[in-house]
Design a protein around this motif. Structure first.
Motif, PDB file in Angstrom:
ATOM      1  N   ASN A  58       0.928  -1.039   0.267  1.00 51.22           N
ATOM      2  CA  ASN A  58      -0.005  -0.059  -0.135  1.00 51.22           C
ATOM      3  C   ASN A  58       1.162   1.006   0.157  1.00 51.22           C
ATOM      4  OD1 ASN A  58      -2.430  -1.433  -0.132  1.00 51.22           O
ATOM      5  ND2 ASN A  58      -2.426  -1.703   2.231  1.00 51.22           N
ATOM      6  N   VAL A  59       2.061   1.116   0.607  1.00 47.52           N
ATOM      7  CA  VAL A  59       2.470   2.338   1.234  1.00 47.52           C
ATOM      8  C   VAL A  59       3.171   3.207  -0.025  1.00 47.52           C
ATOM      9  CG1 VAL A  59       4.985   3.514   2.289  1.00 47.52           C
ATOM     10  CG2 VAL A  59       2.977   2.313   3.865  1.00 47.52           C
ATOM     11  N   ARG A  62       1.310   4.322  -3.278  1.00 46.95           N
ATOM     12  CA  ARG A  62       1.680   5.381  -3.011  1.00 46.95           C
ATOM     13  C   ARG A  62       2.472   6.537  -3.300  1.00 46.95           C
ATOM     14  NH1 ARG A  62       0.236   6.661   3.438  1.00 46.95           N
ATOM     15  NH2 ARG A  62      -1.216   4.955   2.705  1.00 46.95           N
ATOM     16  N   HIS A  64       5.629   5.153  -5.208  1.00 45.48           N
ATOM     17  CA  HIS A  64       5.754   4.962  -6.460  1.00 45.48           C
ATOM     18  C   HIS A  64       7.497   4.068  -6.344  1.00 45.48           C
ATOM     19  CE1 HIS A  64       2.827   5.893  -8.155  1.00 45.48           C
ATOM     20  NE2 HIS A  64       2.426   7.634  -7.813  1.00 45.48           N
TER      21      HIS A  64
END
Length: 290
Positions: A58-59, A62, A64
């Motif tokens: 997820n991080v 966010r 890239h």
């Protein structure tokens, strides 16, 4: 016992045992009892050599670029005190009764636990579960536990250690550290129940006993009463044969307990009411911390 008298006793025990846990046991308790495992702490950018299984997708999406989860040892424990409240604990020929010593030890462990941000709960037992106090944090909760230990009136005078351990296994779904405080005058064999419980939890046994249990004094005729059955009889302590048989029974009992805990891989200590329990607890903590 009147409420004002109980509060005075609670305060006295708090002052003594909280001081012990802060000044003596703080570091040793921390190292002797480990947490449940690894808990998430933070994320940072991926570095060469990091395990790809730790990537936080997820991080990463966010920003890239790859980020990994960082874990640290989860220190928080749930501590359970299994406290024997049977009739045999209401006995003492020296400085204090066995119940008094068990209360002080349990209080010291409780204050050590909250200093470490651990939850603490209690199971009072005889040959039945007398009371269950679910684990919580905080000084107020510990003072409630101490008050209960001082003023608790059990329904039964008898002891069944195995039943209490089986209840612990059933009621505690997640791993906990459990201290069993008892004189272990249990007529039922509890080896199998201890072995099962110690596979799921971390058990520690603390035996409290009166010096008279080990060695009878030569004082002539003595009236004795079984605190659990109420049976009374007169014995002649001037008989060397009787005193030797009494000591032999004690030695055999201790050997049996030692075998139970050794086979179950459970740490245990034995403390007389005329001994310094602080020293014994320090030795236990040091042994576990190595």
């Amino acid at each position: 016992m009147e409420t004002s008298e109980i509060l005075k006793k609670v305060r006295k025990i708090e002052i003594k045992t909280r001081g012990l846990s802060q000044n003596i046991f703080a570091g040793q308790y921390h190292s002797a009892f480990k947490g449940r495992g690894m808990a998430f702490s933070e994320v940072r950018e991926y570095q060469f050599g990091d395990d790809v299984r730790d990537i936080d997708w997820n991080v990463t999406a966010r920003f890239h670029r790859p980020y990994v989860k960082i874990f640290e040892e989860e220190r928080e424990l749930t501590v359970m005190l299994l406290i024997d409240v049977s009739g045999s604990l209401d006995f003492g020929t020296n400085r204090q009764m066995k119940r008094d010593m068990a209360t002080e030890i349990a209080s010291t462990l409780a204050f050590s636990a909250i200093q470490n941000n651990d939850k603490i709960g209690v199971i009072f037992f005889s040959d039945r579960i007398e009371k269950y106090i679910p684990p919580k944090k905080g000084r107020k909760h510990i003072l409630y536990i101490i008050r209960e230990m001082l003023d608790f009136e059990p329904q039964s005078k008898k002891t069944d250690v195995g039943m209490a351990i089986e209840y612990l296994t059933r009621v505690m779904k997640r791993r906990c550290t459990a201290f069993i405080l008892s004189d272990f005058y249990s007529r039922e064999d509890f080896l199998q129940r201890v072995q099962i419980a110690n596979q799921k939890h971390d058990l520690v046994a603390i035996q409290v006993y009166d010096p008279l249990a080990r060695r009878l004094p030569d004082v002539g005729l003595m009236k004795v009463r079984d605190a659990e059955t109420g049976h009374e009889m007169i014995i002649d302590t001037s008989s060397k044969k009787l005193r030797q048989a009494h000591t032999r029974y004690w030695v055999e009992r201790e050997e049996s307990l030692n075998q139970i805990f050794a086979k179950s891989k459970v740490d245990w200590i034995s403390i007389a009411t005329n001994e310094d329990y602080v020293r014994s607890m320090m030795l236990l903590f040091a042994r576990r911390g190595n």
